[in-house]
Write an enzyme that holds these catalytic residues in place. Structure first.
Site, PDB file in Angstrom:
ATOM      1  N   ASP A  33       0.732  -1.444   0.140  1.00  0.00           N
ATOM      2  CA  ASP A  33      -0.332   0.117  -0.415  1.00  0.00           C
ATOM      3  C   ASP A  33       0.312   1.018   0.159  1.00  0.00           C
ATOM      4  OD1 ASP A  33      -2.431   1.409   2.707  1.00  0.00           O
ATOM      5  OD2 ASP A  33      -1.948   2.545   0.317  1.00  0.00           O
ATOM      6  N   ASP A 216      -1.124   5.630  -5.411  1.00  0.00           N
ATOM      7  CA  ASP A 216      -2.276   5.321  -4.245  1.00  0.00           C
ATOM      8  C   ASP A 216      -2.388   3.226  -4.366  1.00  0.00           C
ATOM      9  OD1 ASP A 216      -4.342   5.587  -1.300  1.00  0.00           O
ATOM     10  OD2 ASP A 216      -3.316   3.905  -1.718  1.00  0.00           O
TER      11      ASP A 216
END
Ligand SMILES: CCNC(=O)c1c(-c2ccccc2)csc1NC(=O)CNCCc1c[nH]c2ccccc12
Length: 328
Positions: A33, A216
């Protein structure tokens, strides 16, 4: 010098991508992430009512960091918290000998139910790591100085396994040149400025600038300013912004137009087929958009819908960080 590569396996509907990681003596599948900076895991400390179906980090292999705790809440109000161990973490052959492994003592429902993921491996900047009283480093920051080159790449794909590489650029994974742009990491994210956009056959990306954005991998969809989303869906018959469904939906029979955005000196395209994210119900008549308007926040989030169409370099080889984008 270290370098390595690990598979990025898509979960259902490409909602997230999980990678095999060894933490101590445990094999875990973690969601890499770039939008957060905690390496947290389901563990032997996690209440069994919350850990069913997950691979667990066995804390007996680690050294508990005395007094250290962590607590993270994501924008979608999911989150977790717990205690911290130092242990050896191996990703694609790259070894971090004293990595902070954050063992969960409480996990929110969304993660409990997602049994394909045993936790997250944060790849944002360590400045937003939540461990207290002493903040810890991400896996990338822990190994950075030992890598052949201080960078990692993301090559996510639609509906099939991609990869994350650490310490090198595999030029067989991209076509054309890599376009680099400066990164603003003041918020702890891989932030950049996105330029103009265009829709469909107009590949000029000459429209209004999208502005501040982050790369992201931990966010499923592509969130852009509401004006941009509105302009995109003007081109989709029957599209509507349905708050009860959580955003733009449209008849699945549509062929969606491509979305083009200028980044640095390049123009990058998300195929319309990638923006037809998934049916909203089993009838398959209404589909949910992979491109959505942000809920008023000024930051655009270039999540997996955008990233899986490109080869992306997260680069700290220079004095200041930069992002590289290339067609796959
Ligand atoms: C929708 C998730 N994304 C965010 O909230 C987010 C935001 C953000 C900020 C304001 C408004 C909306 C979003 C900034 S950075 C950022 N990115 C992250 O927070 C990345 N980590 C998401 C981890 C995560 C939360 N829920 C999940 C469910 C499945 C897989 C991963 C997750």
């Amino acid at each position: 010098a270290q370098e390595g590569s690990v598979a990025a396996n898509p979960q259902a509907e490409d909602e997230a991508y999980v990678c095999p990681v060894t933490a101590g003596s445990s094999q875990l599948n973690l969601d890499f992430d770039t939008g957060s900076a905690d390496l947290w895991v389901f563990a032997t400390d996690t209440p069994s009512s919350e850990s069913q179906g997950h691979n667990l980090y066995d804390t007996s292999s680690g050294q508990q960091i005395d007094g250290a705790t962590w607590d993270i809440t994501y924008q979608d109000q999911s989150g977790s918290k717990g205690v911290v161990f130092s242990d050896t973490v191996v990703v694609g052959g790259v070894t971090a000998t004293s990595q902070a492994v954050e063992a969960a003592t409480s996990v929110s429902t969304q993660f409990v139910q997602n049994t394909g993921s045993d936790g997250l491996l944060g790849l944002a900047f360590s400045s937003i790591n939540t461990v207290q009283p002493q903040q810890q480093t991400t896996f990338f920051d822990t190994v950075a100085d030992s890598l052949a080159a201080k960078l990692f790449t993301a090559d996510l794909k639609k509906g099939e396994a991609g990869s994350y590489d650490f310490g090198y650029i595999d030029d067989s994974k991209h076509t054309g040149d890599i376009t680099y742009v400066d990164v603003d990491n003041s918020q702890g994210f891989w932030g950049f400025t996105a330029g103009g956009y265009s829709v469909g056959d107009d590949t000029s990306a000459g429209g209004d600038s999208i502005g501040s954005a982050i790369a992201d991998t931990g966010t499923t969809l592509l969130y852009v300013p509401s004006s941009v989303a509105s302009a995109y869906y003007q081109n989709v018959d029957g599209a509507e912004n349905d708050s009860s469904q959580g955003g733009y939906v449209f008849p699945c029979s549509n062929t969606l137009p491509d979305f083009h955005v200028a980044i640095g000196s390049g123009v990058f395209t998300v195929p319309g087929s990638y923006i037809n994210y998934a049916p909203t119900d089993s009838s398959g008549s209404t589909c949910f958009g992979g491109l959505q308007g942000g809920d008023g926040q000024s930051l655009s989030i270039f999540g997996d819908i955008f990233l899986k169409a490109h080869f992306v370099v997260f680069d700290q080889t220079q004095d200041s960080p930069r992002l590289g984008f290339a067609p796959q």
